[in-house]
Design a protein around this motif. Structure first.
Motif, short mmCIF file in Angstrom:
data_model
loop_
_atom_site.label_atom_id
_atom_site.label_comp_id
_atom_site.label_asym_id
_atom_site.label_seq_id
_atom_site.Cartn_x
_atom_site.Cartn_y
_atom_site.Cartn_z
N MET A 1 -21.04 5.21 -8.72
CA MET A 1 -20.76 6.44 -8.08
C MET A 1 -21.86 7.74 -8.30
SD MET A 1 -17.91 6.27 -6.76
CE MET A 1 -17.75 7.99 -6.59
N LYS A 2 -22.74 7.50 -9.37
CA LYS A 2 -23.89 8.64 -9.75
C LYS A 2 -24.55 8.92 -8.59
CE LYS A 2 -26.64 9.85 -13.58
NZ LYS A 2 -25.53 10.70 -14.39
N GLY A 3 -24.85 10.42 -8.34
CA GLY A 3 -25.64 11.01 -7.22
C GLY A 3 -25.08 10.95 -6.11
N LYS A 4 -23.79 10.57 -5.70
CA LYS A 4 -22.96 10.38 -4.45
C LYS A 4 -22.66 12.19 -4.22
CE LYS A 4 -21.46 5.77 -3.78
NZ LYS A 4 -20.17 4.78 -3.78
N GLU A 5 -22.56 12.53 -2.92
CA GLU A 5 -22.08 13.82 -2.58
C GLU A 5 -20.73 13.64 -2.31
OE1 GLU A 5 -24.31 14.99 0.87
OE2 GLU A 5 -26.21 15.47 -0.33
N MET A 6 -19.74 14.36 -2.88
CA MET A 6 -18.52 14.32 -3.25
C MET A 6 -18.04 15.57 -2.63
SD MET A 6 -18.43 11.67 -4.65
CE MET A 6 -16.85 11.32 -4.97
N PRO A 7 -16.65 15.31 -1.86
CA PRO A 7 -15.87 14.19 -1.99
C PRO A 7 -16.42 13.20 -0.75
CG PRO A 7 -14.41 15.81 -0.75
CD PRO A 7 -15.76 16.47 -1.35
N GLN A 8 -16.18 11.88 -1.15
CA GLN A 8 -16.46 10.79 -0.15
C GLN A 8 -15.26 10.33 0.88
OE1 GLN A 8 -19.36 8.72 0.54
NE2 GLN A 8 -20.45 10.25 -0.34
N VAL A 9 -14.27 10.27 0.08
CA VAL A 9 -12.85 9.97 0.81
C VAL A 9 -12.26 11.37 1.66
CG1 VAL A 9 -10.49 9.60 0.75
CG2 VAL A 9 -12.20 8.66 -0.92
N GLY A 10 -11.98 11.04 3.11
CA GLY A 10 -11.87 11.87 4.01
C GLY A 10 -10.42 12.25 4.44
N ARG A 11 -9.49 11.25 4.06
CA ARG A 11 -8.15 11.37 4.17
C ARG A 11 -7.29 10.66 3.01
NH1 ARG A 11 -5.06 12.18 8.97
NH2 ARG A 11 -3.18 11.06 9.18
N VAL A 12 -6.36 11.29 2.80
CA VAL A 12 -5.25 10.73 1.59
C VAL A 12 -3.94 10.80 2.34
CG1 VAL A 12 -4.51 10.93 -0.65
CG2 VAL A 12 -6.88 11.52 -0.09
N GLU A 13 -3.39 9.68 2.25
CA GLU A 13 -1.98 9.28 2.95
C GLU A 13 -1.02 8.82 1.79
OE1 GLU A 13 -2.03 6.81 6.36
OE2 GLU A 13 -3.45 8.10 7.38
N ILE A 14 -0.06 10.02 1.28
CA ILE A 14 0.83 9.53 0.30
C ILE A 14 2.16 9.26 1.04
CG2 ILE A 14 1.80 10.65 -1.92
CD1 ILE A 14 -0.65 12.76 -1.60
N ALA A 15 2.70 8.26 0.58
CA ALA A 15 4.27 7.91 0.94
C ALA A 15 5.14 8.11 -0.35
CB ALA A 15 4.32 6.52 1.61
N ILE A 16 6.35 8.50 -0.03
CA ILE A 16 7.18 8.69 -1.19
C ILE A 16 8.03 7.36 -1.19
CG2 ILE A 16 8.99 10.23 -2.18
CD1 ILE A 16 6.03 11.69 -1.61
N VAL A 17 8.02 6.74 -1.99
CA VAL A 17 8.75 5.34 -2.29
C VAL A 17 9.25 5.38 -3.66
CG1 VAL A 17 8.73 2.82 -2.11
CG2 VAL A 17 6.91 4.29 -0.60
N GLU A 18 10.62 5.56 -3.78
CA GLU A 18 11.10 5.92 -5.11
C GLU A 18 11.51 4.55 -5.61
OE1 GLU A 18 14.39 8.35 -4.74
OE2 GLU A 18 13.58 10.02 -4.43
N GLU A 19 11.78 3.19 -4.92
CA GLU A 19 12.10 2.02 -5.42
C GLU A 19 10.85 1.31 -5.81
OE1 GLU A 19 14.64 0.30 -6.35
OE2 GLU A 19 16.30 2.11 -5.72
N GLU A 20 10.86 0.74 -7.19
CA GLU A 20 9.87 -0.07 -7.64
C GLU A 20 9.52 -1.06 -6.83
OE1 GLU A 20 10.61 -0.77 -11.97
OE2 GLU A 20 9.12 0.89 -12.29
N GLN A 21 10.69 -1.82 -6.63
CA GLN A 21 10.48 -2.99 -5.79
C GLN A 21 9.69 -2.88 -4.46
OE1 GLN A 21 11.06 -6.17 -7.07
NE2 GLN A 21 10.24 -7.10 -5.14
N SER A 22 9.91 -1.94 -3.90
CA SER A 22 9.46 -1.61 -2.65
C SER A 22 7.87 -1.15 -2.61
CB SER A 22 10.10 -0.34 -1.84
OG SER A 22 11.54 -0.87 -1.38
N ARG A 23 7.71 -0.55 -3.64
CA ARG A 23 6.27 -0.12 -4.14
C ARG A 23 5.51 -1.26 -4.46
NH1 ARG A 23 8.63 3.74 -7.28
NH2 ARG A 23 7.61 2.76 -9.30
N TRP A 24 5.94 -2.20 -5.10
CA TRP A 24 5.45 -3.30 -5.52
C TRP A 24 5.05 -4.23 -4.53
CZ3 TRP A 24 2.06 -5.31 -8.39
CH2 TRP A 24 1.73 -6.82 -8.43
#
Length: 589
Positions: free
Chosen positions: A265-288
């Motif tokens: 990572m050293k020296g990189k211009e941040m942020p690099q990631v252009g998009r973050v997609e978050i899903a709400i998944v309450e069940e552990e089994q489904s997340r796994w």
């Protein structure tokens, strides 16, 4: 759905008219897919302390100070401030100089003008915490600490209107980029408070334009902006094209894996990631299952999968062969069940009510939770201040253990009589029924089973009322729940952050059980008047003992978190305080 469509269209229109970016490093093709195990409660952090709300809000809004990404223990560094503050010789006056040319993301509330962040924005944002209309659960971060601020709040309580234009002797901006804070007394923890998301800068125009809707229309100066929001289902962030950016330049703390992170990572211009997609998944089994399919960049290993994946504190060969990385840590947190002291069944300070709460707490098997639910990925929480937080005493042992037989004798002694069906009545002969609020997840069901088994042993009938996490937080904040299982993660690495959850004046504002003990409050006030050190920490122990004597909480565990990271994610190291880490990461497309 219409709100989501309108909001998405508004974002598109804003993006069309954005000024040229100052530091356009983020690549729209670099996407992080991740999940939350519970839903947020909007993104106005003055009005909520929801853990998942804070995770998102910290990527949108900015505080004066933040934390060094790699340093352990946690180390404060400047954020929107040019440097750490100048502190007067008496330790009570803090002077911050803000960086210039930091801008809020464009929004209709600004009426077409480019809006620069100023010191006055922090004055306004801190004042919002004590505005009675906001009922902020984070008011304790500043209450009793800034000269003149409490008096302004008291005037608002009497008049029914908070005067944001009224001067405060201890909080003002002498010029556009200078912020002065005069503390009522020296406070070694106040700088940590200034790194908490509830004290991040918001624009007054935005709050006044959107009102309570500002919770779903966040406008900040941070690395990301909200692009799509479907409550309790989906959150999408995109890189803020007007963000000033920074160069990744952190030094290894000596922890295993730091050297690799620095090389990547050293020296990189941040942020690099252009998009973050978050899903709400309450069940552990489904997340796994979703993680196993490669659809998630990184996630906490569900506790149910620990025996399948881990060999002690390492990955089993079949998972190591996938080039997954394991990052393991004890969370600076405590899980617990709160008793509502205003509830007619479990509340109050009479001897029989204290005995009832004590017996209930003694019926809960923490070891069963660690074995059956956590699969060994947790440690017993002995005191309110958890491992990894300043003020934790590793020699401390709780006076409340799993002792159902003793709990039964305690209930017998105080007149909670068993009936023919084996269940008890109140001392006056009326029915004894506990109501525990819970969630629908598989882990919540196991906790309910542990409670049911223990309470059956002592003859106490229980009813479990299922709702969702966000609504439970809201009801708990208003002290409407008889009992509720919750967790608290450190907002800053000092015991005060946990002990304030039981401070009487915080009832209805983070003190979810409305516990108001004169003895506890006196100890708390005395501790807060002292600098961090042995004398103050001895008072922390005394507060723990007082909490146990009154049995305000049934303390459970601190969880061991095992983060699994896909090989294409670079720079990942979970911080004990910072939640939003997307701006520090890179991904290989």
């Amino acid at each position: 759905m219409m709100k989501t469509i309108k909001h998405s269209l508004a974002i598109v229109l804003v993006l069309l008219f954005l000024p040229p970016p100052v530091f356009a490093a983020a690549d729209p093709g670099k996407v992080i897919h991740t999940v939350f195990e519970a839903s947020d409660d909007g993104f106005d952090m003055v009005r909520t302390q929801n853990y998942y709300s804070g995770w998102v809000a910290d990527a949108i809004f900015e505080t004066l100070l933040t934390y060094d990404y790699l340093a352990r223990p946690a180390k404060l560094v400047p954020n929107t401030a040019e440097s750490m503050p100048q502190i007067s010789e008496d330790g009570k006056t803090l002077t911050f100089t803000l960086r210039k040319n930091i801008f809020f993301t464009p929004d209709p509330a600004f009426k077409g003008k480019r809006r620069e962040l100023t010191a006055a924005d922090y004055v306004y944002s801190i004042k919002r915490l004590v505005d009675p209309a906001n009922r902020s659960p984070s008011a304790n971060f500043v209450t009793g600490k800034i000269a003149g601020l409490d008096e302004l709040a008291e005037k608002a309580k009497k008049s029914g209107r908070f005067d944001y234009d009224a001067p405060v002797t201890g909080l003002y901006a002498p010029d556009r980029y200078t912020l002065k804070i005069h503390l009522s007394r020296p406070d070694s923890n106040f700088l940590f408070a200034l790194a908490y998301g509830g004290l991040a800068a918001v624009a007054r125009e935005v709050i006044e334009h959107y009102g309570t809707e500002s919770r779903i229309h966040p406008v900040g100066t941070g690395p990301y902006m909200l692009a799509q929001y479907v409550p309790r289902s989906r959150v999408v962030l995109v890189a803020n094209p007007d963000y000033r950016g920074f160069t990744w330049n952190f030094e290894s703390s000596g922890d295993p894996g730091d050297d690799e992170i620095v090389r990547d990572m050293k020296g990189k211009e941040m942020p690099q990631v252009g998009r973050v997609e978050i899903a709400i998944v309450e069940e552990e089994q489904s997340r796994w299952l979703t993680f196993q399919e490669g659809k998630i960049a990184f996630d906490k290993l569900p506790q149910l999968a620990a025996p399948l994946v881990l060999d002690g504190d390492k990955l089993k060969p079949e998972y190591a062969a996938q080039k997954l990385r394991l990052y393991r840590m004890i969370e600076p947190e405590a899980t617990f069940t709160t008793f509502n002291f205003r509830d007619p069944v479990v509340g109050g300070f009479s001897r029989e009510k204290i005995a009832l709460r004590r017996a209930i707490a003694m019926a809960y098997s923490v070891e069963d939770e660690i074995t059956l639910l956590r699969n060994g990925q947790a440690i017993k929480a002995e005191m309110i201040v958890p491992v990894g937080v300043v003020g934790h005493d590793p020699s401390y042992r709780s006076s409340i253990g799993y002792e159902p037989e003793l709990a039964s004798r305690l209930l017998d002694h105080f007149g909670y009589k068993r009936q023919a069906d084996g269940y008890r009545t109140m001392p006056d002969g009326s029915p004894l029924l506990l109501k525990i609020r819970t969630e629908a997840s598989a882990s919540s069901k196991i906790v309910s089973e542990i409670w049911k088994r223990g309470l059956d042993r002592i003859g106490v009938r229980v009813q479990f009322d299922v709702s969702n996490f966000a609504d439970n937080v809201k009801d708990a904040t208003e002290c409407r729940l008889m009992m509720w299982g919750s967790a608290w993660h450190a907002d800053y690495p000092e015991g005060e952050n946990f002990l304030q959850l039981l401070y009487g004046p915080n009832a209805g504002q983070g003190n979810h059980g409305c516990y108001q003990s004169a003895a506890y409050d006196a100890l708390y006030k005395k501790a807060m008047a002292l600098p961090s050190g042995p004398e103050r920490h001895a008072l922390y122990v005394a507060m723990n003992r007082q909490m146990e004597a009154d049995t305000a909480w049934s303390l459970h565990v601190s969880r061991v978190r095992n983060w699994l990271v896909r090989p294409w994610v670079k720079g990942f190291k979970k911080h004990p305080i910072l939640q939003s880490d997307w701006q520090y990461l890179d991904v290989e497309k």
